[in-house]
Structure formats: C-alpha cells, structure tokens
Design an enzyme around this catalytic site. Sequence first.
Site: not given
Length: 399
Positions: A48-51, A82, A138, A141-142, A188
């Site tokens: 996580e937050h590595t990309d 939508s 929210g 899950l992208s 993502d």
Amino acid sequence: MGSARADGVIRTPDPVDFDALVARFRSLYDAEPDGVWAAPGRVNIIGEHTDYNGGFVLPIALAQHTVAAVRRRNDTVVRIASASINDGAVVTLDLTDVTEGGDYGWAAYIVGVGWSAGQRDLPVTGLDIALDSNVPVGAGLSSSAALSCVTARAWSDLLDWQLDNETVADLGRDAENKIAGAPTGLMDQLASVCGQESHAMQIDTRAVTITQLRFDLPAAGLSLLAIDSHTEHSHADGEYAERRRSSQEAALRLGVRELRDVPLESLATTLDKLPPLLRRRARHVVTDSARVEQTAAILLAGDDLRRIGPLLNDSHASMRDDYEITAPSVDALQEAAVAAGAHGARMTGGGFGGCVIALVDQQDAAAVADACVAAAARGGFPTPTVFEAVASGGAARIR
C-alpha cells in the site's frame, strides 16, 4: 438489478442489469448504444502506497464492475448519465473545454480520459454514455479507477486506437491525476484493465510490468472477505497528498530516485539519517514493498496460501503505526477478524477508512464476518458490509 446472494452478514453486491442499462440508454438518448463495456474495481492484497514510490503491489481485479453503454458521436460533446449519481440526470460537457484545473465533478474521471487521449494526438470524438456500477464507493476498492478505465477501454475500442493494456490504464490515471485531481499511482488502473480470473498481479510500478500469479483461494479451501467499514475516504484530500510529499522528501534526503531504491537489508541504519516522521513513512514503503515480494514468492512456489496471513497483519501494523493511514473503525475490524480466526487481515486502499480484507478458511467466513459486525457495534462505528472478494477478469467489451 438482480438479487444479492447472502450468507448471514456476507452479502454479494447485486449484479448490474445489462438489459436495464441498455434500455435506459435508449430512453436517455433515443438511440442504440454501439456496445457495452465493463471494468472492475480492485482489492490490493498487499503493498500500500508503494506504487507512487516505484515499488511493488499485488492487486486482484474484483467481480464487481462499473458498466457503460456507449455510443460514438460525430462531435466533441460527451453526455453522461449514471444510475446512482444526480438522480440519473444527464451531464453534458464539451471536450474542447476540458483543461487541467477545471471543475467537472465526478464527470472528470470520464472527460479526463478524452482529454488525455487528445494530449497524445489520438483521434477523439464525443460519446453518449449510460453508467451503472456495483463497485462500493468510498470503500478503497477503486470505484473511480473502474469508472475511468471502462471509459478508456470503450473509447479505445470504438475509435480503434489500438492501445496496449498499459496505455489504456495510463489514460485512466491521467484522468484521475490531471483532471480529477486525485494523486493516485498506476496500480488501480492496471488492476482494473489487466486482471485475470483466479490470478493476482505482481506489478513492478517502475518498470510497469505485470506478473500474473495463480491465486485460487477456493481450491485451497480459503476465502478473502472484503469488510467495508463505511468510513469513507478520498484520494483527492490533503492526507493522501501529504503522504506522497513525505515519501518524495524522504527519498530526496536519502539521495535515491525513489524509496524503492532503499535496500531492505540496511534499512535500519539508512533510516537513522531521517527525522522521525520521514523515518516512519519510509520504513512503511520499503517494508511493504518487500512484503509484496514475499507474498509473490509464496504464490509462485505454490505454497500454502495461509502463509500470507502474517504478512497481511504486518502490513496493517505498518500502515497504522508508520504511515498513519488507518482509522479506529478499520483497526477494530482488523483486530476482530484476526481474533475470530482469520489467518491475516489488513486495511486495503488509500486509507483513512474504506475496507479491511481478511484471509479465512471457508468454513470460518461467517463467524469472522459476524465478529466484525459485533466489533463495530461495540465501538460505535457504522455497521460494516461484508462480501467475498474473488479474483476476476479486467476491462472488456461485453456486448
């Protein structure tokens, strides 16, 4: 919409009704769509937050999708409706008016794709679009990546751009970064476009290479629960951007291109060069990227997938204590899942809320889900919803 499958508190989100979506398109635009496309949300197993630090990530594409019925236009106008936003009202924008820094609301994730294509000198025309989705919003899950990637896939197919998957994903990232103002990495979008059934993707975010690794949990008697805390997060807020700035500052002070380049074996002595806050931020990034490689090694060797559990727990502790991106509600869910028998659990996604994933034996899934609901009630947090996360295919034309 169809009926949700339910097993106690484990409830599979209702599927999108494709026929109803096409009928709504006809009603909105008095025309037939040229096709229907779908792009999934994703769960990041670990990393996580590595990309955006050049590191490794290990996501799966979900069975939950954003679905778009789309028709090509002969001008530069984009019309979007939508099922779940603005009471289904049509939003109309002209691509010639789209610029960085503009305020287009949720439509930015769509028109931003057309803007990005134009920046690459691809031929771009307008579109008529009707949307529906069963990706929880929210929840980390992208859902936003599913929206931008279904648009990119449809536009590319309709206008015959002949792009590889990585470029389709990059159009989606451009829309999020430059038009929607969300400073995400590429994970993502790559997960949404490149997912394969029963596989996880080890992504080297610097080289932009993907290794598909077998991830067949049912064959091992396992399930991966996604436990939505209903504590909403936002990639566009200041906390996410602050973590990105902190990572960049840490890399600069250490004299490396990105935190990816800090060796794990000399991490302790290397981090001594940083002030306490940056030390914690860098330690999370380096160790979580290493946890991706350890998890990938387990998958590649065909070892018992339960061995991933401790890595999930360590990742959550690192996000909680070093990167400081969890929330009391998700911490309570993670602790409850492990106490109830999960092999491991961690928050997934950008943080500050969203989902916890838990690796469980299939026969324990209901008990773990019940324990998480009870823990939320004790803590005075929103009642979580729980569904099984299943590794599925990526963005594609389905009609």
